[in-house]
Design an enzyme around this catalytic site. Structure first.
Site, PDB file in Angstrom:
ATOM      1  N   LYS A 144       1.289  10.701  -7.354  1.00 25.01           N
ATOM      2  CA  LYS A 144       1.251   9.625  -6.356  1.00 25.01           C
ATOM      3  C   LYS A 144       1.659  10.201  -5.004  1.00 25.01           C
ATOM      4  O   LYS A 144       2.528  11.083  -4.938  1.00 25.01           O
ATOM      5  CB  LYS A 144       2.243   8.547  -6.813  1.00 25.01           C
ATOM      6  CG  LYS A 144       2.323   7.286  -5.973  1.00 25.01           C
ATOM      7  CD  LYS A 144       3.318   6.310  -6.621  1.00 25.01           C
ATOM      8  CE  LYS A 144       3.420   4.986  -5.931  1.00 25.01           C
ATOM      9  NZ  LYS A 144       4.323   4.047  -6.649  1.00 25.01           N
TER      10      LYS A 144
ATOM     11  N   SER B  14       2.129  -0.449  -7.746  1.00 27.47           N
ATOM     12  CA  SER B  14       1.647   0.278  -6.592  1.00 27.47           C
ATOM     13  C   SER B  14       1.028   1.632  -6.914  1.00 27.47           C
ATOM     14  O   SER B  14       0.294   2.181  -6.098  1.00 27.47           O
ATOM     15  CB  SER B  14       2.794   0.491  -5.607  1.00 27.47           C
ATOM     16  OG  SER B  14       3.808   1.295  -6.195  1.00 27.47           O
TER      17      SER B  14
ATOM     18  N   SER C 232       5.592  -0.573 -11.063  1.00 24.94           N
ATOM     19  CA  SER C 232       4.448   0.155 -10.510  1.00 24.94           C
ATOM     20  C   SER C 232       3.860   1.249 -11.377  1.00 24.94           C
ATOM     21  O   SER C 232       2.832   1.825 -11.006  1.00 24.94           O
ATOM     22  CB  SER C 232       4.815   0.738  -9.153  1.00 24.94           C
ATOM     23  OG  SER C 232       4.794  -0.280  -8.205  1.00 24.94           O
TER      24      SER C 232
HETATM   25  N1  GLN Z   1       5.334  -5.052  -7.032  1.00 30.82           N
HETATM   26  C1  GLN Z   1       6.698  -4.675  -6.857  1.00 30.82           C
HETATM   27  C2  GLN Z   1       7.019  -4.594  -5.386  1.00 30.82           C
HETATM   28  O1  GLN Z   1       6.147  -4.781  -4.623  1.00 30.82           O
HETATM   29  C3  GLN Z   1       6.998  -3.374  -7.544  1.00 30.82           C
HETATM   30  C4  GLN Z   1       6.483  -2.184  -6.832  1.00 30.82           C
HETATM   31  C5  GLN Z   1       6.954  -0.882  -7.424  1.00 30.82           C
HETATM   32  O2  GLN Z   1       7.338  -0.804  -8.597  1.00 30.82           O
HETATM   33  N2  GLN Z   1       6.956   0.151  -6.604  1.00 30.82           N
HETATM   34  O3  GLN Z   1       8.107  -4.348  -4.986  1.00 30.82           O
END
Ligand code: GLN
Length: 485
Positions: A78, A153, A177
């Site tokens: 990532k 994400s 994510s």
């Molecule tokens: N959807 C969650 C957020 O927006 C988790 C994102 C993540 O795990 N980086 O914070």
């Protein structure tokens, strides 16, 4: 021989070790898959073609090394992991031309194990989001249906694995994510316990939640990646000194002696019909294998979305203060006034969702509101942890759905942040309590994947992976989507 991109990570590593193919073959195959699928899927922010080819040539000159479990294996990370000599954008315009001077410990460990990083994958800006649509570099598409999101994400890392670009990748899971995109794309994803894997050299979102972990097409492959990246790191004081268990020789539990606790608060959620059908079917299959399913209660779970979005936003607002247009990244042009320069650089360099979180986080930390919001959310976190501990005394692992919805059409919630936040209900609780979680697919429903997750006590990854490997026998991997065939 089968196409190299069809091999799982361990299979490819073995083929390389036996000399059935060389590092250049495996990297070339990955790069070819990227060229074929990338125009449609957009999983990558950057493809490190020259670096990867040079590294493959260097490895081939030395020949396979049995000490290196990932020798010659192409991987993706990532774009929040720093990798020397390549830009790290974190999906943000503010880091457009940022070349880190250091490297994430986990990236160094992958390289030391012989892996070759071929691409840096797309993600929601600063990992804030659940759909990979909040990236300054465009949205990534779901390989099962390109009109739909891959989840997020870490959407790019899931897509890279599912489309056969690479046999394994890394993402981060702050609130789901890794587990949620794995479920929406149909692969295996592991969020390790907080403190199992170093966070050094990873762009910070919410430091008390952030945790790096692997994606792959099987539990065994995820376990192999974890065995390489896990363990203490002098550069990250929150990374535990606890010895790393053996994740490679998993002892599968006896189904008739396995009890899985089903958090009622999650299983009673309002699922989309195809998700509900797949989950009901999955429960039946588990019971047919004589696994005991037992309802358990996590009474404070209902506060987890609110608590998470307060705590994560608070941490994000302080972590992102460093992007001020002076020391880091993008700077607006022609602004002589310092305060205005900060404001304009941040307004232009950061996306809408990130700015929303910074404002929310600044608000909940501000004097007069801190007690009402931040302190209260911290208490919820503690209470939920107690619920979690208690539930785990009644079963071996917890079993939960991952998402109320299957991969949704692109754009569905782009202007509806509250609904989007609420959709995270299935994944956030585990981040609040710090435990490890493993997502795996249970099948396709109406042509799209549905996943399930197992949660274990902190640092219980070895048992978690073994239980996951048992479930994988009941719910075999989905195979490649049509685009990857
Ligand atoms: N959807 C969650 C957020 O927006 C988790 C994102 C993540 O795990 N980086 O914070």
């Amino acid at each position: 021989m089968t196409n190299l991109h069809e091999l799982g990570l361990k299979q490819l590593a073995q083929a390389l070790k036996r000399g059935e193919c060389c590092a250049l073959d495996s990297v070339s195959s990955a790069l070819q898959r990227i060229r074929q699928t990338e125009p449609r899927l957009k999983a990558c922010v950057s493809v490190l073609e020259d670096k990867a080819v040079n590294e493959a040539l260097r490895l081939d000159q030395q020949g396979p090394d049995p000490q290196k479990p990932l020798w010659g294996v192409p991987l993706a990370v990532k774009d929040v992991f720093d990798l020397r000599g390549a830009p790290t954008t974190a999906g943000s315009k503010i880091l457009e031309n940022y070349y880190p001077v250091f490297e994430a410990t986990v990236v160094t460990r992958l390289k030391q194990a012989g892996a070759i990083i071929v691409s840096k994958t797309n993600c929601d800006e600063f990992a804030m989001g659940s759909s990979t649509e909040f990236s300054a570099y465009g949205s990534t598409k779901n390989p099962w249906d390109e009109t739909r999101v891959p989840g997020g994400s870490s959407g790019g890392s899931a897509v890279a694995v599912v489309s056969g670009q690479v046999p394994g990748s890394l993402g981060t899971d702050t609130g789901g994510s890794i587990r949620q995109p794995a479920a929406l794309c149909g692969c295996v994803g592991l969020k390790p316990s907080y403190g199992r894997v170093s966070r050094y050299g990873i762009v910070a979102y919410a430091s008390s939640f952030d945790q790096a972990g692997p994606f792959a097409r099987s539990v065994e492959d995820v376990a192999l990646l974890l065995s390489v990246i896990a363990g203490a790191d002098g550069q990250d004081s929150t990374c535990a000194a606890k010895p790393v268990d053996d994740y490679l020789n998993l002892k599968l539990p006896n189904p008739s002696q396995l009890t899985l606790g089903l958090p009622e608060e999650l299983w009673s959620g309002k699922f989309e019909a195809p998700v509900k059908e797949a989950l009901d079917q999955a429960k039946k299959e588990l019971e047919a294998q004589k696994i005991t399913l037992k309802p358990v209660a996590l009474p404070n779970l209902k506060y987890s979305v609110a608590a998470y979005y307060i705590l994560a936003a608070a941490e994000a607002s302080t972590n992102l203060a460093r992007y001020d247009g002076i020391r880091y990244g993008y700077r607006t042009q022609g602004e002589p006034d310092l305060v205005a320069l900060y404001r304009r650089s941040r307004t232009q360099g950061l996306g809408r969702e990130v700015r929303r979180r910074i404002m929310l986080g600044t608000f909940v930390l501000s004097s007069g509101y801190y007690e009402a919001y931040y302190a209260k959310a911290a208490k919820v976190r503690r209470l939920l942890f107690q619920d979690y501990q208690k539930a785990l005394t009644q079963c071996d692992y917890l079993l939960a759905p991952v998402s109320l919805l299957q991969a949704w059409p692109l754009g569905s919630f782009i202007n509806d942040p509250l609904t989007a936040y609420q959709l995270d209900i299935m994944t956030l609780p585990l981040n609040l309590v710090g435990g490890p979680g493993l997502t795996l697919p249970v099948g396709l429903s109406k042509g799209l994947p549905v996943g399930i997750q197992l949660w274990a006590p902190a640092f219980g990854e070895a048992g978690l992976l073994a239980a996951g490997a048992l479930l994988e026998k009941i719910f075999p991997p989905l195979g490649f989507p049509p685009i990857a065939k």
